[in-house]
Design a protein around this motif. Structure first.
Motif, short mmCIF file in Angstrom:
data_model
loop_
_atom_site.label_atom_id
_atom_site.label_comp_id
_atom_site.label_asym_id
_atom_site.label_seq_id
_atom_site.Cartn_x
_atom_site.Cartn_y
_atom_site.Cartn_z
N GLY A 86 14.89 12.54 26.06
CA GLY A 86 15.87 11.71 25.36
C GLY A 86 15.45 11.26 23.98
O GLY A 86 16.15 10.46 23.35
N ALA A 317 19.37 19.84 23.70
CA ALA A 317 20.70 19.22 23.70
C ALA A 317 21.73 20.21 23.16
O ALA A 317 21.70 20.55 21.98
CB ALA A 317 20.71 17.95 22.86
N SER A 336 21.20 20.97 29.56
CA SER A 336 22.15 19.88 29.74
C SER A 336 21.43 18.72 30.41
O SER A 336 20.79 18.90 31.46
CB SER A 336 23.33 20.34 30.61
N ASP A 337 21.52 17.55 29.77
CA ASP A 337 20.87 16.34 30.31
C ASP A 337 19.39 16.57 30.59
O ASP A 337 18.84 16.09 31.60
CB ASP A 337 21.57 15.89 31.60
N ARG A 339 17.87 19.23 31.48
CA ARG A 339 17.58 20.22 32.51
C ARG A 339 18.03 21.60 32.04
O ARG A 339 19.03 21.73 31.33
CB ARG A 339 18.26 19.87 33.84
#
Length: 388
Positions: A86, A317, A336-337, A339
């Motif tokens: 993140g 991302a 995505s997220d 993963r």
């Protein structure tokens, strides 16, 4: 050109080659732009061409001696881990600190959803090429940097095996000691030897992507060496020289002309010269790859080594990659997220088979596709099949 200007030009070329991101022609043009107010551009371009050729040869010779895992590989691993956690992480991003701070939020759909950012810019990369290590900017979007984000960045770098120099002060950027070594593959490794050849053909894009901007007066030799081997599959070029115009396009590892002649993708000069087609040796470990790195859409053939480097380096991302094998097998993946999803579609049955996987698993799928020409996605743990 006096000695000081010549030395300045050589230093600029050497740094640009060392950064590893620019093609041969981009290095030449950036050198002309760098010194165009000091030297006649025609003389400068000829000298820049010669020096760049020498520096590319030296860089690729040095690259052959590098270990399998370099400090830049470690840096990429750390950045990918941070991105997946993140923290928006970008390498060689923007021209300078101010531009980087202004632009990094635009690399993700919603920067407010990110926990922070980290990047180094072009001038940092140039400093690193010269042996000074790299400085990283970090912080929170819309707020001042925090020691917590800095500590997380430092921890990821250390976990990847890099030496971090940072005392926890938020007013200081994080310094990483490293031996700069960015590998060149594909079009970034291609270069002509010797002086610049004469411009002897006219090139026109007759169908396909007009952004493939090589239209106009060109050298047939340079066109065949630097462009045709990576021609996007939907692009057809009309090349006009002294003889009849030649329309050429690429299919996997071969080039074809409108009159039915064929050559390997690195043997296009024969086709441009009107020579008859001959047998060619299929290229091993090649994939047709389309991918989006979050900024640009790419479409070109890649060796397995280049494909693996791309997978390791792209942000996590909104990025994706689709690889096509010689016989038409497909392995595609997307982030995505934080993963990684790996799958293979079945057009006849209108289903897709896939699973969440590690980078190592994704690399194994690509390796099997390239070396064995088969799809092995069904071998992944937790794999499932679903309709489109």
């Amino acid at each position: 050109m006096d000695d000081d200007l010549r030395e300045s030009m050589i230093d600029h070329v050497r740094t640009e080659v060392g950064r590893g991101s620019a093609t041969f022609l981009e290095v030449v043009e950036s050198t002309v732009e760098y010194l165009e107010d000091e030297v006649d551009s025609d003389d400068l371009r000829a000298l820049a061409w010669s020096v760049a050729s020498e520096e590319f040869a030296a860089a690729l010779a040095a690259q052959a001696t590098w270990p399998e895992r370099t400090d830049n590989d470690r840096l990429t691993e750390a950045f990918r881990a941070l991105d997946a956690a993140g923290i928006v992480a970008r390498q060689d991003f923007a021209c300078c600190q101010n531009c980087g701070l202004a632009e990094i939020g635009g690399t993700v759909p919603d920067p407010t959803a990110a926990r922070g950012y980290v990047f180094y810019h072009q001038q940092d990369a140039e400093h690193a090429v010269e042996g000074g290590g790299v400085f990283l900017a970090y912080g929170l979007f819309g707020q001042a940097p925090t020691a917590e984000i800095g500590a997380e960045v430092a921890a990821a770098l250390t976990a990847a095996g890099l030496t971090v120099n940072w005392d926890g002060a938020t007013e200081k950027r994080i310094h990483v000691s490293l031996d700069w070594a960015v590998r060149r593959h594909g079009p970034r490794a291609a270069f002509p030897s010797g002086p610049a050849p004469e411009l002897d053909v006219e090139v026109e894009v007759v169908s396909g992507a007009k952004w493939f901007a090589i239209e106009g007066e060109q050298s047939a030799e340079v066109l065949a060496l630097l462009d045709l081997p990576w021609l996007p599959t939907d692009v057809r070029l009309r090349v006009t020289g002294e003889g009849e115009p030649v329309v050429v396009h690429r299919e996997f590892d071969r080039l074809l002309t409108g009159d039915g002649r064929v050559a390997g993708r690195f043997d296009g000069l024969r086709l441009l010269r009107g020579e008859a087609s001959g047998e060619y040796t299929p290229e091993p470990n090649l994939l047709e790859v389309r991918y989006d790195d979050g900024s640009y859409h790419h479409d070109r053939p890649m060796t397995l080594a280049e494909t693996l480097d791309v997978v390791r380096a792209v942000p996590t991302a909104g990025t994706w990659l689709c690889a096509l094998g010689r016989s038409g097998g497909v392995v595609q993946m997307s982030w995505s997220d934080g993963r990684l999803w790996v799958e293979s579609p079945n057009a006849a049955e209108q289903t897709t088979t896939g699973a969440h996987a590690s980078i190592a698993d994704a690399e194994r799928m690509l390796r099997v596709l390239a070396t064995e020409d088969r799809v092995a996605v069904h071998e992944l743990d937790g794999v499932g099949t679903a309709p489109w």
